[in-house]
Scaffold this motif. Structure first.
Motif, short mmCIF file in Angstrom:
data_model
loop_
_atom_site.label_atom_id
_atom_site.label_comp_id
_atom_site.label_asym_id
_atom_site.label_seq_id
_atom_site.Cartn_x
_atom_site.Cartn_y
_atom_site.Cartn_z
N ARG A 5 0.78 -1.00 0.16
CA ARG A 5 0.14 0.10 0.11
C ARG A 5 0.77 1.50 -0.08
NH1 ARG A 5 -4.45 -0.15 4.63
NH2 ARG A 5 -4.66 1.91 3.63
N GLU A 7 3.31 4.20 -1.04
CA GLU A 7 3.64 4.79 -2.37
C GLU A 7 4.92 5.48 -2.22
OE1 GLU A 7 0.08 6.73 -4.02
OE2 GLU A 7 -1.18 5.68 -2.65
N ARG A 111 -0.20 5.68 2.91
CA ARG A 111 0.51 5.92 1.94
C ARG A 111 1.82 6.11 2.08
NH1 ARG A 111 -2.18 10.45 -1.53
NH2 ARG A 111 -1.37 9.25 -3.47
#
Length: 243
Positions: A5, A7, A111
């Motif tokens: 998950r 980024e 993120r």
């Protein structure tokens, strides 16, 4: 949360960026040097900003008139680590403004992975985080000092962990947050952007001169950190001055 998950990644310095120990480490350092060398020094003026624990140990031993070998420096570092938890109790240090809110917010949003990139040894960093209630905020660890060599090998270790946790991580989605010109210079060596904080002992002018991409007065909110890391519009309120 699964690693897939993530980024982007933020590499965090520790002292002066996330927390202050009110110079408690000097108490442990002085005792360690005395034990190993039989000599004592007043480290009130010892310049440690941006140095690794290995570099601090070297300067501390030189301050008592000894040019140490690797074995002596290791003994000093181990003695320092052993005494640090108790020394931290003697000073009124603490977490710096905005830090817990930012780290908790980043974890909740999911993120960005937060990793340490610190000149502390792993035991030293752990003692500080636990003392100020941050022991659970860096579950993925990061890069720590484990000997001579400056910040470059520490930075490379932290970046390798980020690359393991973030699929196809682009260097453009890595941010280094620190409070010293050495942190900023370290980011430049890695090829990543840096946010310099004036929460330590260095001015915005010094951090910009070292090459900081942004300079803030304090750690901003999670939304801002996320936007800075991922290169997206900032939809959060920026509670800091940006230079």
């Amino acid at each position: 949360m699964t690693a897939s998950r993530f980024e982007g990644a933020i590499l965090w310095d520790l002292d002066g960026t996330l927390l202050t120990t009110a110079k408690a480490g000097r108490i442990a350092l002085r005792a360690a040097v005395l034990e190993v060398t039989g000599r004592e020094a007043d480290y009130a003026e010892l310049q440690t900003s941006g140095l690794t624990d290995a570099e601090v140990a070297l300067e501390a031993v030189r301050a008592v008139g000894i040019e140490p070998d690797a074995e002596l420096l290791l003994r000093v570092r181990l003695g320092y680590e052993r005494r640090l938890p108790e020394a931290l109790l003697l000073k009124e240090g603490g977490v710096l403004p905005g830090v817990l809110e930012a780290l908790d917010g980043l974890a909740e949003r999911g993120r960005i992975v937060s990793l340490l990139l610190t000149g502390n040894t792993a035991p030293g960093a752990r003692a500080k985080l636990e003392r100020y209630g941050m022991g659970n905020h860096f579950p993925h660890g990061g890069g720590f000092c484990d000997g001579p060599g400056g910040r470059a090998p520490i930075a490379r270790r932290a970046l390798r962990i980020a690359e393991e946790l973030v699929p196809e991580l682009s260097i453009d989605r890595v941010l280094l947050v620190g409070d010293t010109p050495r942190d900023v210079e370290c980011a430049s060596e890695l090829g990543v952007r840096s946010v310099g904080l004036t929460s330590g002992t260095h001015s915005s002018e010094e951090l910009l001169a070292a090459g900081a991409w942004r300079v803030l007065d304090r750690v901003p909110v999670a939304a801002t950190l996320e936007a800075l890391t991922l290169g997206e519009p900032d939809r959060g309120a920026l509670h800091s001055r940006v230079s």
